[in-house]
Design an enzyme around this catalytic site. Structure first.
Site, PDB file in Angstrom:
ATOM      1  N   ASN A 295     -15.059  14.452  14.287  1.00  0.00           N
ATOM      2  CA  ASN A 295     -14.975  13.833  12.939  1.00  0.00           C
ATOM      3  C   ASN A 295     -14.872  12.004  13.235  1.00  0.00           C
ATOM      4  OD1 ASN A 295     -15.161  13.716  10.457  1.00  0.00           O
ATOM      5  ND2 ASN A 295     -13.269  13.708   9.960  1.00  0.00           N
ATOM      6  N   ASP A 322     -11.484   6.141  20.388  1.00  0.00           N
ATOM      7  CA  ASP A 322     -11.335   7.215  19.906  1.00  0.00           C
ATOM      8  C   ASP A 322     -10.557   8.378  20.240  1.00  0.00           C
ATOM      9  OD1 ASP A 322     -10.441   8.178  17.120  1.00  0.00           O
ATOM     10  OD2 ASP A 322     -12.162   9.290  16.425  1.00  0.00           O
TER      11      ASP A 322
HETATM   12 ZN   LIG Z   1     -11.074   7.771  12.692  1.00  0.00          ZN
END
Ligand SMILES: [Zn+2]
Length: 443
Positions: A295, A322
């Site tokens: 996401n 991430d």
């Molecule tokens: Zn995020």
């Protein structure tokens, strides 16, 4: 913890940074945490107590900086902890990382910040910098004591002048605009970046990019507008408050276009993307399933090419991973219920090198700019090229050596990579942190 007492000589190594790649190799002597001498190749002798690292065919660059990782500690150490995450970062060529605050508890107090800082220092494999959440418990109601957190004497404070690397509600967006404005005004006053996970929560509920493929698979989608809506709002707030807005993990062509346009007027706006957004599309979800569930989601080929174009023309300033580890059991769940996120620290640089540099989109100096110089600037970490006197945070990689990604070899506890079995170039051979070896590739 790397031993910084041994004198190191990088022998016969090519030096590079965000501006140039040297033509002839050099010997680089590292002692007491600093680069003390750079001399023609094979001219520095290894006295007793010196470790000589043969670097023929290898390139040394300033240590990488990742402004977006999840180390899961406190609260979810079955997925990752600060020690395992730090080892993964070192193995990926990183010397500094910024942890996101969506732990349990969230990083919304000086006490939690100090506990993480302490663990990061004890492990000592990478500089562990922490971001502050925007609201207590990331519940969107009450602002955290940001001023106190920023004044805390963390490792981040010693190296950047700030107790925290930035303020972010990552994992979600702070939708309340009044609070968001307050955070921005305070961040501006403290000279901290507002890092934002741009996602309109009124449009969530899906598990992959909303488009033809999600329709074919019969899966609920996450539309690009969810990102663009908040990017639009953040651009407006950047303009109105003057705070530095940093847009996290940009995934969609529409967002790239908005940022490109806004940057013509604003100097207080930066953006990051992650390797999966230039390496994968939603059609890979058919093959990879939950290993490609993250996401924001990977989107269409058009989006992927727009991300690369954004990296090329400077609209997207930097690449962050991430890094988001999960357990195998969680990722074995069906697409709708498995958690979002993939690991990235141990493949990030090689993906950038293989897909972007060897792919002909960026030069090596441009990639170093995206993975070291720009992220350093964002958090106020002095960026130093490899020269005499440099604080010895250095990464050394093999540009011509290819290898197959095998998650069983990861130092991360997470095995959730969509790049399993892929052949990449640019293997990390050594990472030097503060003059000591924090990672050494062993066959
Ligand atoms: Zn995020």
């Amino acid at each position: 913890m790397p031993n910084a007492r041994t004198r190191l000589i990088l022998q016969n190594v090519i030096l590079a940074d965000d501006v140039f790649v040297a033509e002839s190799p050099k010997d680089v002597c590292i002692e007491n945490g600093r680069v003390t001498k750079i001399a023609p190749a094979h001219s520095l002798a290894g006295e007793a107590g010196t470790r000589v690292l043969p670097c023929e065919g290898l390139i040394a660059v300033p240590g990488l900086v990742d402004v977006h990782v999840h180390f899961r500690e406190p609260g979810a150490t079955q997925k990752e902890d600060i020690a395992s995450g730090s080892r993964a970062a070192a193995a990926g060529g990183y010397t500094s990382v910024c942890c996101m605050p969506n732990t349990k508890p969230a990083v919304d107090s000086v006490a939690t910040l100090c506990a993480i800082d302490q663990k990061g220092r004890e492990t000592g494999m990478v500089h562990v910098f922490q971001t502050a959440a925007m609201t207590l418990g990331q519940s969107g109601d009450t602002l955290v004591p940001l001023r106190d957190m920023d004044a805390t004497t963390t490792l981040c404070k010693e190296l950047t002048g700030h107790g925290v690397a930035g303020v972010t509600e990552d994992g979600r967006s702070l939708m309340d605009e009044t609070l968001m404005r307050q955070v921005s005004i305070l961040a501006k006053e403290l000279n901290l970046p507002v890092m934002d996970h741009a996602e309109d929560v009124s449009l969530v509920g899906g598990c992959m990019h909303e488009g033809e493929i999600s329709a074919q698979l019969g899966l609920p989608g996450l539309p690009s507008e969810a990102e663009a809506n908040i990017v639009r709002r953040d651009i407006r707030l950047a303009e109105e408050t003057g705070a530095h807005f940093h847009l996290q993990h940009i995934s969609a062509a529409s967002s790239v276009a908005l940022i490109r346009e806004a940057k013509k007027r604003l100097s207080n706006l930066t953006a990051e993307t992650a390797p999966h957004y230039f390496a994968l599309t939603d059609s890979d979800v058919v093959r990879l399933g939950t290993m490609a569930k993250m996401n924001p989601p990977v989107r269409t080929e058009e989006d992927r090419l727009a991300i690369i174009e954004g990296l090329k023309d400077g609209t997207i300033d930097m690449i962050a991973t991430d890094h988001a580890p999960h357990t195998e059991a969680e990722k074995a769940k069906p697409m709708e219920s498995a958690p979002f996120g993939i690991v990235g620290l141990e493949t990030g640089f090689s993906l950038g090198y293989t897909r972007l540099v060897r792919g002909g989109y960026l030069t090596l100096p441009q990639l170093i700019g995206k993975m070291c110089a720009a992220p350093s600037r964002l958090i106020g970490l002095p960026y130093e090229t490899i020269r005499e006197g440099m604080r010895a945070d250095i990464m050394i990689f093999a540009p011509k050596e290819n290898f197959v990604v095998r998650s069983e070899d990861f130092f991360s506890k997470g095995r959730n990579t969509p790049f399993e079995g892929e052949t990449l170039f640019g293997r990390i051979r050594y990472t030097v942190l503060g003059g000591g070896l924090s990672y050494e590739y062993k066959e």
